[in-house]
Design an enzyme around this catalytic site. Sequence first.
Site, mmCIF file in Angstrom:
data_model
loop_
_atom_site.group_PDB
_atom_site.id
_atom_site.type_symbol
_atom_site.label_atom_id
_atom_site.label_comp_id
_atom_site.label_asym_id
_atom_site.label_seq_id
_atom_site.Cartn_x
_atom_site.Cartn_y
_atom_site.Cartn_z
ATOM 1 N N GLY A 359 0.786 -1.238 0.000
ATOM 2 C CA GLY A 359 0.000 0.000 0.000
ATOM 3 C C GLY A 359 0.809 1.275 0.000
ATOM 4 N N SER A 678 22.990 -13.270 7.689
ATOM 5 C CA SER A 678 22.127 -13.785 8.754
ATOM 6 C C SER A 678 21.929 -15.299 8.713
ATOM 7 C CB SER A 678 20.753 -13.100 8.701
ATOM 8 O OG SER A 678 20.114 -13.355 7.475
ATOM 9 N N LYS A 721 10.879 -11.378 8.741
ATOM 10 C CA LYS A 721 11.267 -12.780 8.917
ATOM 11 C C LYS A 721 10.271 -13.530 9.803
ATOM 12 C CE LYS A 721 16.196 -11.919 8.175
ATOM 13 N NZ LYS A 721 17.541 -11.832 8.767
#
Length: 779
Positions: A359, A678, A721
């Site tokens: 949006g 990560s 995540k």
Amino acid sequence: MEKKGKSEMIKNIPLIPLRDLVVFPSTLVPFIIGRKSSIEAIEKATAKGKNIFLSAQIDPSLDNPGIKDIYSVGVIAKIIRAIQMDEKNIKVIVEGKCRARIIEFISSAPIYEVLVKEITESEHQGEEANDLMKRIIYLFEDYLKLSQNVNFESIIPALRDNKPERIADIISSHIYLPLEEKQNLLETFNSVERMRRLNFILENEILKIHTKLRKDGKKPGRQKSPFRDPDKLFPPTMGTKKSNQADELEELRKKVIEAKMSQDAEEKAIKEIERMETMPPMSAEATVCRNFLDWLISMPWSKKSREKRQLKDANKILNEDHYGLEKVKERILEYLSIRQLVKNPKGVVLGFVGPPGVGKSSLGRSIARATGRKFVRLSLGGVRDEAEIRGHRRTYIGAYPGRIIQMIKKAGTKNPVFLLDEVDKMSVDFRGDPTAALMEVLDPEQNSTFLDHYLDTEFDLSNVMFLVTANILEPVPRPLIDRMEIIHLPGYTEEEKLQIAKKFLVPKQMKAHGLKMENFRLSDNTIKKIIREYTREAGVRNLEREITSICRKMVKKVVAKSKDYKESITVKKLEKHLGIPRFRRAAINQEDEIGAAIGMAWTEFGGELLTFEVTKYYGKGNFTLTGQLGDIMQESAQAAFSYVKSKLCELDISEDVYKNFDIHIHVPEGATPKEGPSAGITIATSILSLFLSIPVNRKVAMSGEITLKGKVLPIGGIKEKLLAAHREGFRSAILPAENKPDLKDIPKNIKENMTIHFVENMYEVLKISLVKRVTDHEK
């Protein structure tokens, strides 16, 4: 230069590449051909209906031009006559019919055959077109008399046709110009633009001839010409009264004063009007001056939209248009609150960063509606020229202001909500860096004196509310980011998507398809199934697409049966409407495995889950990485492997496990690039699981960077995540301890439904992720 036209009929037709010749529609042209391929093309065209496609070679010196050596725009012509001159050459007379563009080369040997699309122009019979037509005819007469190359008496019959586009083409055909300039005229599809260009060319050519004659000491001769009597060429109805130039200039002066420009802009405008007093009204320079004045007068120098400052009304509008997005709504309400206390606060520059479909772009319209301002949107995707932002200087032919000024003019006020969409998709090339030009636009300290190259005067952009959108910040230059207040828009949770579908998407699509609320109903469970099994995204774009698909099928049933038809779309019926589910939660449903762990990743499209697989086989201790891993992720894997090797003694693992074996790490979905640090703890867990022969708990997802000492460092994209893990059904996650403060941005239902373990080192990770068994080494 504007090149517009409607493309119609597609034809399969032979092609002849021409050397140093451009054929125009509505003209009879003779030329000689000698190439074997050209002669065969003429023979084939004669047999098929006498139509041939003629296009100029880019390099006339080439004997055998390739596909890339031929201009794509040419003319479909009719062969009038073909005369054999000798054994090798044929003289051909053709009549140009219409412009066309090459769509595809069907063959290049033994002859060129192409698929072409006709380009049909719209007719222009307005006052400007007729005035331009008369002007170029007068100039053409002078040109012919001075050049003495063509008898203008012979061209009169062709010019009696009162269509401006045909007259422009006939005159273009009879002027001696470089090949590139003639091709340029052929590719100018708008006849008014073509006549403007022709007017400019004729003035220049006449000036060159006069200069040469003066240098040679000659005087141009004068003779009686039918061109001087317009009634001999055109019917009386075509004539238009010559406007009174003095009255027109006086009207311009009034408009300049009424526009309430800045002092500098007004002085420039008055100076241009004074220049126009000394020019012929139809000269090319006068047209340039007039365009410049039109732009200055039409700019909203002092016009403002009256703002809405009622917080309750603004909050209501924002909630009507968007579900959630509390941070953005709060920031807009803060701005409106400041407006009530401060008369002229500094401009606002908000940067919305998030995955597609959340949006970002639609927020601009909502904010404009809530504040009572006009709304304009500029897509920056693919922009690579600085002049797109700042405009071209008026010395260039066809110069215009930059798109910032164009959009402000379109808004009609100096304080619109201005959405700069997809700023991360801009690029840089030899024409300059558009992001550097944007720095002045988005800096509240500088944009009050924004200088567009075309207007060449300062325009105040400090009242504009700028909104900038991007999927990721990495491609955006740091100085540009510093000028924005960044607001991250993460993906939606399943519950948020459900509410958005019920309150916004379903009613919107039902209205768009002419359906009534009674015609069909989607239960909450049905919508949830669509979200889980038919879409995998951070936003709701694909969800809306699936709802649209259901609406289309319902419309078909309503039309086939009756307007009162009713149906409830249940979970069981969903497959009938949308087909088999596209996504399944494979990762969460699999059994615990040795050497395989689930990692959480972040992409510009939102959060994703990745499976990291490790295997070993007899070898020489080689270490292999596959799955299209980026440099940073490869380094992270090396660090994880080094950490594991350093802990072999502590964990009672023989060194032979890596000395006599090759280790292979693979991340499935190899076509998708993967990057970032990560994955460190996930890779280390997979390797240790393999070496210890202990399975990894498949119901635990993890993310964190690892050091050589086994410490777990913080990472980014926590919300995205966790949203991805929750979406796939995971109820347990491992994260770095330093990311604990990021939980405040996590939706309440995710925190309640998931157990989040915060860890500081790899030992804590292993205690949570590895499945304990009777055969464990720790027994």
